[in-house]
Motif scaffolding. Sequence first.
Motif, PDB file in Angstrom:
ATOM      1  N   ARG A  32     -15.298  -9.715  27.806  1.00 22.33           N
ATOM      2  CA  ARG A  32     -14.761 -11.052  27.560  1.00 22.33           C
ATOM      3  C   ARG A  32     -13.746 -11.414  28.633  1.00 22.33           C
ATOM      4  O   ARG A  32     -12.940 -10.595  29.042  1.00 22.33           O
ATOM      5  N   ALA A  33     -13.793 -12.638  29.065  1.00 27.06           N
ATOM      6  CA  ALA A  33     -12.796 -13.125  30.020  1.00 27.06           C
ATOM      7  C   ALA A  33     -11.579 -13.636  29.251  1.00 27.06           C
ATOM      8  O   ALA A  33     -11.696 -14.103  28.123  1.00 27.06           O
ATOM      9  N   CYS A  34     -10.422 -13.512  29.869  1.00 29.75           N
ATOM     10  CA  CYS A  34      -9.202 -14.039  29.270  1.00 29.75           C
ATOM     11  C   CYS A  34      -8.165 -14.201  30.369  1.00 29.75           C
ATOM     12  O   CYS A  34      -8.330 -13.663  31.465  1.00 29.75           O
ATOM     13  N   PRO A  35      -7.067 -14.881  30.091  1.00 33.16           N
ATOM     14  CA  PRO A  35      -6.056 -15.103  31.115  1.00 33.16           C
ATOM     15  C   PRO A  35      -5.284 -13.843  31.513  1.00 33.16           C
ATOM     16  O   PRO A  35      -4.575 -13.850  32.503  1.00 33.16           O
ATOM     17  N   ASP A  36      -5.403 -12.756  30.759  1.00 32.28           N
ATOM     18  CA  ASP A  36      -4.599 -11.568  31.011  1.00 32.28           C
ATOM     19  C   ASP A  36      -5.422 -10.390  31.537  1.00 32.28           C
ATOM     20  O   ASP A  36      -5.160  -9.241  31.208  1.00 32.28           O
ATOM     21  N   LEU A  37      -6.425 -10.659  32.371  1.00 32.26           N
ATOM     22  CA  LEU A  37      -7.277  -9.586  32.881  1.00 32.26           C
ATOM     23  C   LEU A  37      -6.506  -8.605  33.770  1.00 32.26           C
ATOM     24  O   LEU A  37      -6.837  -7.426  33.817  1.00 32.26           O
ATOM     25  N   ALA A  38      -5.472  -9.049  34.460  1.00 28.21           N
ATOM     26  CA  ALA A  38      -4.676  -8.140  35.285  1.00 28.21           C
ATOM     27  C   ALA A  38      -3.988  -7.086  34.411  1.00 28.21           C
ATOM     28  O   ALA A  38      -3.969  -5.897  34.749  1.00 28.21           O
ATOM     29  N   ALA A  39      -3.436  -7.508  33.285  1.00 26.95           N
ATOM     30  CA  ALA A  39      -2.788  -6.560  32.359  1.00 26.95           C
ATOM     31  C   ALA A  39      -3.828  -5.610  31.776  1.00 26.95           C
ATOM     32  O   ALA A  39      -3.563  -4.420  31.606  1.00 26.95           O
ATOM     33  N   GLU A  40      -5.004  -6.130  31.480  1.00 28.98           N
ATOM     34  CA  GLU A  40      -6.069  -5.285  30.942  1.00 28.98           C
ATOM     35  C   GLU A  40      -6.474  -4.217  31.954  1.00 28.98           C
ATOM     36  O   GLU A  40      -6.625  -3.049  31.606  1.00 28.98           O
ATOM     37  N   THR A  41      -6.636  -4.611  33.199  1.00 31.55           N
ATOM     38  CA  THR A  41      -7.006  -3.653  34.240  1.00 31.55           C
ATOM     39  C   THR A  41      -5.938  -2.576  34.378  1.00 31.55           C
ATOM     40  O   THR A  41      -6.254  -1.383  34.458  1.00 31.55           O
ATOM     41  N   ALA A  42      -4.669  -2.958  34.385  1.00 23.67           N
ATOM     42  CA  ALA A  42      -3.575  -1.995  34.486  1.00 23.67           C
ATOM     43  C   ALA A  42      -3.572  -1.042  33.289  1.00 23.67           C
ATOM     44  O   ALA A  42      -3.385   0.174  33.446  1.00 23.67           O
ATOM     45  N   PHE A  43      -3.800  -1.572  32.077  1.00 25.52           N
ATOM     46  CA  PHE A  43      -3.818  -0.744  30.873  1.00 25.52           C
ATOM     47  C   PHE A  43      -4.957   0.265  30.925  1.00 25.52           C
ATOM     48  O   PHE A  43      -4.754   1.463  30.694  1.00 25.52           O
ATOM     49  N   LEU A  44      -6.167  -0.196  31.227  1.00 20.22           N
ATOM     50  CA  LEU A  44      -7.319   0.709  31.250  1.00 20.22           C
ATOM     51  C   LEU A  44      -7.202   1.738  32.373  1.00 20.22           C
ATOM     52  O   LEU A  44      -7.591   2.896  32.195  1.00 20.22           O
ATOM     53  N   ASN A  45      -6.630   1.357  33.513  1.00 23.88           N
ATOM     54  CA  ASN A  45      -6.398   2.326  34.585  1.00 23.88           C
ATOM     55  C   ASN A  45      -5.410   3.396  34.135  1.00 23.88           C
ATOM     56  O   ASN A  45      -5.617   4.589  34.373  1.00 23.88           O
ATOM     57  N   ALA A  46      -4.319   2.990  33.491  1.00 19.74           N
ATOM     58  CA  ALA A  46      -3.330   3.959  32.993  1.00 19.74           C
ATOM     59  C   ALA A  46      -3.955   4.874  31.950  1.00 19.74           C
ATOM     60  O   ALA A  46      -3.714   6.086  31.953  1.00 19.74           O
ATOM     61  N   LEU A  47      -4.773   4.327  31.062  1.00 18.97           N
ATOM     62  CA  LEU A  47      -5.441   5.128  30.038  1.00 18.97           C
ATOM     63  C   LEU A  47      -6.345   6.171  30.681  1.00 18.97           C
ATOM     64  O   LEU A  47      -6.449   7.302  30.200  1.00 18.97           O
ATOM     65  N   GLY A  48      -6.985   5.819  31.779  1.00 19.38           N
ATOM     66  CA  GLY A  48      -7.854   6.751  32.472  1.00 19.38           C
ATOM     67  C   GLY A  48      -7.119   7.810  33.271  1.00 19.38           C
ATOM     68  O   GLY A  48      -7.715   8.816  33.671  1.00 19.38           O
ATOM     69  N   GLU A  49      -5.813   7.631  33.515  1.00 23.64           N
ATOM     70  CA  GLU A  49      -5.042   8.561  34.335  1.00 23.64           C
ATOM     71  C   GLU A  49      -4.200   9.555  33.539  1.00 23.64           C
ATOM     72  O   GLU A  49      -3.765  10.568  34.084  1.00 23.64           O
ATOM     73  N   VAL A  50      -3.942   9.290  32.263  1.00 25.77           N
ATOM     74  CA  VAL A  50      -3.100  10.202  31.484  1.00 25.77           C
ATOM     75  C   VAL A  50      -3.855  11.495  31.185  1.00 25.77           C
ATOM     76  O   VAL A  50      -5.082  11.515  31.129  1.00 25.77           O
ATOM     77  N   THR A  51      -3.103  12.575  30.995  1.00 29.20           N
ATOM     78  CA  THR A  51      -3.715  13.890  30.811  1.00 29.20           C
ATOM     79  C   THR A  51      -3.188  14.663  29.605  1.00 29.20           C
ATOM     80  O   THR A  51      -3.742  15.695  29.255  1.00 29.20           O
ATOM     81  N   ILE A  52      -2.112  14.179  28.996  1.00 32.80           N
ATOM     82  CA  ILE A  52      -1.506  14.895  27.866  1.00 32.80           C
ATOM     83  C   ILE A  52      -1.200  13.902  26.754  1.00 32.80           C
ATOM     84  O   ILE A  52      -0.716  12.802  27.001  1.00 32.80           O
ATOM     85  N   SER A  53      -1.470  14.308  25.510  1.00 35.64           N
ATOM     86  CA  SER A  53      -1.134  13.470  24.361  1.00 35.64           C
ATOM     87  C   SER A  53      -0.175  14.227  23.455  1.00 35.64           C
ATOM     88  O   SER A  53      -0.207  15.448  23.371  1.00 35.64           O
ATOM     89  N   ASP A  54       0.682  13.474  22.800  1.00 32.48           N
ATOM     90  CA  ASP A  54       1.628  14.058  21.861  1.00 32.48           C
ATOM     91  C   ASP A  54       1.787  13.097  20.693  1.00 32.48           C
ATOM     92  O   ASP A  54       1.912  11.887  20.900  1.00 32.48           O
ATOM     93  N   VAL A  55       1.757  13.627  19.488  1.00 36.50           N
ATOM     94  CA  VAL A  55       1.934  12.813  18.292  1.00 36.50           C
ATOM     95  C   VAL A  55       3.257  13.199  17.656  1.00 36.50           C
ATOM     96  O   VAL A  55       3.494  14.365  17.342  1.00 36.50           O
ATOM     97  N   LEU A  56       4.134  12.216  17.506  1.00 33.10           N
ATOM     98  CA  LEU A  56       5.432  12.411  16.866  1.00 33.10           C
ATOM     99  C   LEU A  56       5.535  11.416  15.720  1.00 33.10           C
ATOM    100  O   LEU A  56       5.832  10.242  15.938  1.00 33.10           O
TER     101      LEU A  56
END
Length: 76
Positions: A32-56
């Motif tokens: 879907r297209a939307c006005p915030d595609l730059a934020a979406e790209t940044a979010f999905l790139n960050a999600l693809g780069e993380v390597t550790i998860s922690d639940v608190l």
Amino acid sequence: KIAGEAPCNAYSAAMTVPYPWFDAGHIAATRRACPDLAAETAFLNALGEVTISDVLGDTLILSDESGERLIFKAAD
């Protein structure tokens, strides 16, 4: 499996490593297209780069070697 809503689109990916490691592999997203595609790209790139998860409690923290990158809090 992970799934969620980015700023514009729904996404999902297969988790390929056990907790606490994090590797989303290939992230699939709707187109879907939307006005915030730059934020979406940044979010999905960050999600693809993380390597550790922690639940608190009700908070999920995703990090990489440089530190915390994404923080999610459960909805009330």
